[in-house]
Scaffold this motif. Structure first.
Motif, mmCIF file in Angstrom:
data_model
loop_
_atom_site.group_PDB
_atom_site.id
_atom_site.type_symbol
_atom_site.label_atom_id
_atom_site.label_comp_id
_atom_site.label_asym_id
_atom_site.label_seq_id
_atom_site.Cartn_x
_atom_site.Cartn_y
_atom_site.Cartn_z
ATOM 1 N N LYS A 362 0.860 -1.182 0.000
ATOM 2 C CA LYS A 362 0.000 0.000 0.000
ATOM 3 C C LYS A 362 0.896 1.231 0.000
ATOM 4 O O LYS A 362 1.477 1.578 1.032
ATOM 5 N N VAL A 363 0.987 1.863 -1.142
ATOM 6 C CA VAL A 363 1.908 2.984 -1.322
ATOM 7 C C VAL A 363 1.114 4.285 -1.431
ATOM 8 O O VAL A 363 0.220 4.411 -2.264
ATOM 9 N N VAL A 364 1.440 5.241 -0.589
ATOM 10 C CA VAL A 364 0.796 6.549 -0.629
ATOM 11 C C VAL A 364 1.570 7.489 -1.544
ATOM 12 O O VAL A 364 0.983 8.260 -2.307
ATOM 13 N N ARG A 365 2.881 7.421 -1.472
ATOM 14 C CA ARG A 365 3.756 8.275 -2.292
ATOM 15 C C ARG A 365 4.985 7.451 -2.666
ATOM 16 O O ARG A 365 5.834 7.176 -1.821
ATOM 17 N N PRO A 366 5.108 7.027 -3.933
ATOM 18 C CA PRO A 366 6.206 6.135 -4.315
ATOM 19 C C PRO A 366 7.541 6.825 -4.542
ATOM 20 O O PRO A 366 8.506 6.175 -4.943
ATOM 21 N N GLY A 367 7.610 8.106 -4.304
ATOM 22 C CA GLY A 367 8.858 8.832 -4.507
ATOM 23 C C GLY A 367 8.587 10.312 -4.703
ATOM 24 O O GLY A 367 7.605 10.858 -4.171
ATOM 25 N N TRP A 368 9.427 10.961 -5.464
ATOM 26 C CA TRP A 368 9.320 12.395 -5.742
ATOM 27 C C TRP A 368 8.209 12.602 -6.769
ATOM 28 O O TRP A 368 8.322 12.176 -7.912
ATOM 29 N N HIS A 369 7.133 13.254 -6.362
ATOM 30 C CA HIS A 369 5.993 13.471 -7.256
ATOM 31 C C HIS A 369 6.318 14.629 -8.197
ATOM 32 O O HIS A 369 6.480 15.772 -7.764
ATOM 33 N N LEU A 370 6.366 14.322 -9.495
ATOM 34 C CA LEU A 370 6.739 15.340 -10.485
ATOM 35 C C LEU A 370 5.532 16.039 -11.084
ATOM 36 O O LEU A 370 5.612 17.229 -11.410
ATOM 37 N N GLY A 371 4.417 15.316 -11.257
ATOM 38 C CA GLY A 371 3.259 15.985 -11.825
ATOM 39 C C GLY A 371 2.214 15.036 -12.361
ATOM 40 O O GLY A 371 2.263 13.817 -12.152
ATOM 41 N N THR A 372 1.246 15.620 -13.107
ATOM 42 C CA THR A 372 0.059 14.910 -13.576
ATOM 43 C C THR A 372 -0.094 15.108 -15.080
ATOM 44 O O THR A 372 0.197 16.184 -15.609
ATOM 45 N N PHE A 373 -0.572 14.088 -15.761
ATOM 46 C CA PHE A 373 -0.841 14.191 -17.193
ATOM 47 C C PHE A 373 -2.317 14.476 -17.409
ATOM 48 O O PHE A 373 -3.180 13.771 -16.894
ATOM 49 N N LYS A 374 -2.604 15.543 -18.172
ATOM 50 C CA LYS A 374 -3.970 15.963 -18.430
ATOM 51 C C LYS A 374 -4.136 16.273 -19.911
ATOM 52 O O LYS A 374 -3.574 17.245 -20.417
#
Length: 457
Positions: A362-374
């Motif tokens: 159960k992973v909440v944040r797998p590392g450095w969050h770079l962004g979202t694709f939209k």
């Protein structure tokens, strides 16, 4: 302040001559403190820019007491992640874990994130930090604090210690177990802790602590450091838990570490069958120092080395998504981060070095969050903004701390601006705080809606 009668009777029997001073300390105001985030601001710079009345905490490099007249929790520097508001005794724990850049570190019971963010600042974005919290809502708060402090090398999980021990045998150089406890040390500041305390809860916590420590021990490398801490005075949960753990794990020993004025020794006379050198564990008392109650034991694992056959992460990334990200990076950043990219649905992350497989965890944040694709475009994350410095972006928009514009930005309002169109790193007095996107003399606000300030300031 109404303290539980059974608690007072117990403490009087334990402390004897010290009891009156101990009880009197509950009439004093609690000490207020913050810890400077060295990932975002050098100490000297913070001292020059600090709007607060601060005083150095002797036992922690980055820690400062602040005045009760200050409001650091409602200040732009807080939103920018320049510091973490933390109880001063709790800061001693991160100092004694003392992780080094490049190491593999586990914070097993990490929410809300005070100790995790302390460990991260010492690691200086190098190595692998796994921050775990078993309660989902608290794990989300932990992840938010990791983001606010601009931490790049942390993975946040929502798992049981047992499940992590199966995945990470003999893996970590240092492990912190800030164990669930009866909370006696927090009675002065936490009414709920006083209401929920009972003699039965003390015994329940002791049993739970031993179970958590057993799994932590399995995840530590030979010669690694395991730090156990609680915010309780209870001998059953402190010297008692450590003595029982060492009896069951003879491959561990208590490690003697430097202490400071006001720190006290563990009390071997308060438990039956005390472990060897149990007096070298540490007690922090509110009547002897400016802080709440804490207990800390530093342990060393003595095993010979083993080969645990660990499975490294093999992340999957959508090549089309990655193309859009690299287009953004080329237009907006002065560098392209290197490492293992991974996509989770429409989110892009960069895994820390040495990250193992997170499959079925159960992973909440797998590392450095770079962004979202939209819709075939990439939108940078708030986490990316808070981890960047001004020289790492093509465009930035700096707002003075004393300006009306910084308050407007934190409220989510659009700002008037001129310049080349595109993404801008918004700063407050030179420190990153979020994103804006410039077009037609307007800087569209991308400060997250859930963090926006409300009301008049």
């Amino acid at each position: 302040m109404n303290l539980p009668e059974n608690f007072l009777t117990k403490m009087k029997n334990l402390l004897q001559d010290e009891y009156d001073d101990f009880v009197k300390s509950y009439q004093d105001e609690k000490s207020l403190a913050l810890r400077v985030n060295s990932l975002k601001v050098p100490f000297d710079d913070f001292l020059q820019k600090s709007p607060f009345t601060i005083e150095k905490i002797p036992w922690v490099t980055e820690g400062y007491f602040y005045s009760e007249n200050d409001r650091p929790g409602k200040h732009p520097f807080h939103d920018a992640g320049l510091y973490y508001i933390q109880e001063p005794s709790a800061m001693a724990v991160g100092e004694l874990v003392d992780p080094k850049p490049g190491e593999k570190v586990l914070d097993l019971c990490a929410a809300p994130g005070g100790k995790t963010t302390h460990l991260a600042s010492k690691m200086n974005q190098q190595g692998f930090l796994l921050s775990n919290e078993i309660h989902p809502a608290r794990a989300k708060i932990l992840s938010q604090n990791v983001e606010r402090m601009g931490i790049k090398n942390a993975v946040v999980t929502n798992e049981t210690p047992e499940r992590l021990a199966e995945r990470f045998p003999s893996f970590f150089d240092r492990i912190l177990v800030d164990a669930p406890c009866s909370g006696e040390g927090m009675f002065r500041k936490d009414e709920e802790a006083r209401e929920h305390w009972s003699l039965e809860s003390v015994e329940h916590c002791h049993v739970r602590q031993l179970e958590i420590l057993k799994h932590a021990a399995a995840m530590l490398k030979p010669e690694g450091r395991l730090v156990y801490s609680t915010c309780t005075f209870s001998p059953e949960e402190n010297e008692g838990t450590i003595s029982r753990f060492l009896e069951e794990h003879p491959n561990f020993e208590i490690e003697e570490v430097p202490t400071y004025k006001g720190f006290s020794e563990g009390r071997k006379e308060w438990v039956t069958n005390p472990a060897d050198k149990i007096e070298k564990t540490i007690r922090l008392w509110p009547h002897l120092m400016k802080g709440e109650g804490h207990y800390i034991a530093v342990l060393k694992k003595k095993d010979v080395d083993v080969d645990p056959h660990l499975k490294l992460a093999q992340p999957k990334v959508d090549s089309n998504m990655l193309k859009h990200y690299k287009e953004f990076a080329k237009e907006s950043l002065n560098f392209v981060p290197n490492g293992k990219y991974v996509t989770f649905n429409d989110q892009l992350y960069l895994l820390p070095d040495d990250s193992l497989s997170l499959h079925k965890l159960k992973v909440v944040r797998p590392g450095w969050h770079l962004g979202t694709f939209k819709k075939n475009r990439f939108e940078p994350s708030h986490a990316l903004a808070l981890s960047l410095k001004g020289n790492e972006v093509k465009n930035k928009w700096n707002l003075p701390l004393d300006s009306k514009e910084i308050i407007s930005y934190l409220k989510g309002e659009t700002l008037q601006a001129t310049g080349d169109k595109g993404w801008y790193l918004v700063e407050v007095d030179g420190f990153s705080i979020g994103w804006g996107k410039l077009a037609g003399n307007c800087l569209k606000n991308h400060y997250p809606k859930g963090l926006r300030w409300m009301g008049n300031f």
